[in-house]
Design an enzyme around this catalytic site. Sequence first.
Site, mmCIF file in Angstrom:
data_model
loop_
_atom_site.group_PDB
_atom_site.id
_atom_site.type_symbol
_atom_site.label_atom_id
_atom_site.label_comp_id
_atom_site.label_asym_id
_atom_site.label_seq_id
_atom_site.Cartn_x
_atom_site.Cartn_y
_atom_site.Cartn_z
ATOM 1 C CB VAL A 130 6.040 -5.955 -4.602
ATOM 2 C CG1 VAL A 130 6.415 -7.366 -5.039
ATOM 3 C CG2 VAL A 130 7.039 -4.945 -5.146
ATOM 4 N N PRO A 131 2.684 -7.059 -5.415
ATOM 5 C CG PRO A 131 1.566 -7.733 -7.352
ATOM 6 C CD PRO A 131 2.756 -6.946 -6.871
ATOM 7 C CB CYS A 132 3.274 -10.425 -1.394
ATOM 8 S SG CYS A 132 2.795 -9.175 -0.197
ATOM 9 C CG HIS A 133 -2.582 -8.754 -2.599
ATOM 10 N ND1 HIS A 133 -1.699 -7.749 -2.947
ATOM 11 C CD2 HIS A 133 -3.613 -8.679 -3.471
ATOM 12 C CE1 HIS A 133 -2.191 -7.085 -3.985
ATOM 13 N NE2 HIS A 133 -3.343 -7.634 -4.333
#
Length: 163
Positions: free
Chosen positions: A129-132
């Site tokens: 889950v690409p929180c970056h």
Amino acid sequence: MNATFDTFPTAFGAFSIAVNAEGALLGTAFGDARALQLRLPAYQLSQDAGRGRDAREQVLAFFAGKRRTFQLAMAQFGTEFQRLVWAELGRIPFSETRTYGEIAAAIGQPQAARAVGRANALNPVCLIVPCHRVIGANGALTGFAFGAALKQRLLDHERAFPN
């Protein structure tokens, strides 16, 4: 609660994954089992590379530039609001970014940018889950549990493999 984990080397350092008995992803971390345990304090982790093999292969393909999204079974966790935020994070296209305010607006709560930031920080499955891909309104690389330098490396990596 019990879970199994695997830690393996990547070009971005050690990466750890944890899965439940059904093989659904519970958590990920840049670092070893200690970093993963900090993200999953309620779980007793035991090492088993077999159960998380699919996640490991997908993560390695991502870092090799051969994968842009992940298709993994995910354990259900978080509040309803967190799940809304995390689902929206999953819609941020590879190599693009969004601000906390843009995420808040996208989920129909335009005044909730700070709450989005908190949900982003509590994302237990970084990278998947690409929180970056979430940045501050001024473009600053804020709020990544593993540091701004790694966040920048991840964004640079994605930009090196255009859509």
